[in-house]
Design a protein around this motif. Sequence first.
Motif, short mmCIF file in Angstrom:
data_model
loop_
_atom_site.label_atom_id
_atom_site.label_comp_id
_atom_site.label_asym_id
_atom_site.label_seq_id
_atom_site.Cartn_x
_atom_site.Cartn_y
_atom_site.Cartn_z
N GLU A 61 0.56 -1.07 0.24
CA GLU A 61 0.18 -0.16 0.02
C GLU A 61 1.03 1.38 -0.79
N ASP A 62 1.72 1.42 0.97
CA ASP A 62 2.81 2.18 0.63
C ASP A 62 3.58 2.55 -0.55
N GLN A 85 1.41 4.46 -2.50
CA GLN A 85 1.04 5.31 -2.82
C GLN A 85 2.32 6.35 -3.57
N GLY A 96 -2.99 9.06 -9.41
CA GLY A 96 -1.74 9.46 -8.57
C GLY A 96 -1.00 10.43 -9.25
#
Lengths: 283, 336
Positions: free
Chosen positions: B91-92, B95, B182
């Motif tokens: 997830e990090d 992101q 993103g």
Amino acid sequence: MSASLTIAPSRFRRRLRRYGLAWAGAAIVLSWLLVALLAPWISPYPPNAVDVTRRLLPPSAEHWIGTDILGRDVFSRLLHGARISLLAGFTVVLLGAAIGTTIGILAAWLRGWGEEGLMRLTDLVLCFPPIILALALAAALGIGTTNTIIAMLVVWWPKYARLARSLALVQRSQEYVEAATVLGLPQKRILFRHVLPNTFGPIAVLGTLDLGIAILTFAGLSFLGLGVVPPTAEWGSMVSEGRELVEQWWVATFPGLAILTVVIGFNFLGDGWRDWLDPKAQR
Amino acid sequence: MASYIALRLVSAVAMALFASLVIFLISNFVPGDPVLAQLGDILASDPAVVTEWRAKWGLDLPLWERYGLFLQGLMRGDLGQSIATRRPVLEDIIQFAPATVELATISFAMSLALGIPLGIAAAVWRDTWIDAVARALSLIGVSAPTFWLAFIMLAIFYGWLGWAPGPGRMDPIAFPPEGPTGFFLIDTALARDWESFRDALAHLMLPSIVLAAATLGLITRTTRAAMLDCLQQDYVRVARAKGLVERVVILRHALRNALVPVVTLGGLAYANLLTGAVMTETIFAWPGLGRYTFRSAAALDFPAIMGITLVVSATYLLVNLLVDLSYALLDPRVRR
């Protein structure tokens, strides 16, 4: 773009300029080596002498390139920083080249499984982004010059292993090696007395160019807080100490310039050396 | 060709796995203690807290069991949990990756757009002022420390002239786009929010110039050397003798061949941008993988470091594969 080739200047002029830069590089490197050697005697102040009454003074006759946030003389710290940077650079490159060359020549000589194993190991280390491995290692080993050098060594040797192997493979098929084998000389002797010296040139050139990269990397790790233990004067950490000080630009600017000149010096020297070894190479 | 690609892919996966094993072993045999790094001196002095903490993160299991767990998780697309951020590593990474990829792509595009023409010009007008400028630029590009260049650029263009915005991806008071990708440039463009688009673009400028410097130097150098080499080949002489326009000789005959080494180097350089990103992102407060890497290393957050290594070395290997395949496009001899 209607390009017409201009007539190339005389070969003499080109050669003069080519080696002129190499001489300039040698002069730069030599000057920094002298500075590193003589730092304790030529520094106007002790590098770690804190004087909070003289914080962040701009460049003046007393403090040629000002003082930092603790009132230390930036010039004196700059001179002392040369010791760490050059020492770290030379250590990493010399040891890295020694390890890598040994592994590369061994691989070329062993053939078969030995070669396969050694070269896959080399590829493995090469497939790591060097900074990440070095960063992880340096963080894990703890802050300090020696630990950072060890971390860099782990990622540094493979390029030498590759180069040395390819050079040794070329040498292996040379007639003089065959002759030495026929004469019944021991393998070890052929390897270290005949093959090794013949691979020396290109490895030394790579090493010279590499010194700049090693110094940059060490300074980078120091900048990130992993290289030297404060208050040791080191160029990367000096830039880091001054990075918030835009008004007091001298704190960060001059150590960076020092790194830049050293790296340029090694680049000039390495390029010139390569051209000298291989005059056909047109650069 | 297909079987070649398949073979290369399998070996790339094997290499990436092996790389993760190496990092795993390093993380377990080095003296640094994540307990101390995470809990701090005071909490770490309480043995009960330490035991509980070790059990929670699986640090009390034997080595091979922990690697086994890591591999099992990997099969499910689970890279483990970061000790520092307490979130899944994947997830990090998901992101933080777009910020880095956006920065790296822009800066790579910059260095190609400037480096290749500059290298060609330097080779064609060898030993003129253009050559001198190209060589000086590339020398400074490869010799200047990234972190110092970042400081200088910020000091001049943000602190002194005020032309560029400060650190970060956007203005601190602005809302970051809640887009699907993103990538701020794409997200703001999709939302037709041109004010934010300009803001994001302006924030990209300084860090990508800094990051581009080293790559630009390498690309200019390589293009120049390769062009010089190609311009001396017989086929160039033939092309000239045929009476072709010089522009065609240079751009169609020489350049095409000169591009082969540039592509090799370019591929490696793109992957290497991550190295520069660690420094650049740290200074420009850029919330990307580089800064995440640095933070994880400083906190001895080994699940995170392993995850990053895995992802980054996989990218490295993939880029290498793409580079090898692109030879076929550029050099018909390789196609066979």
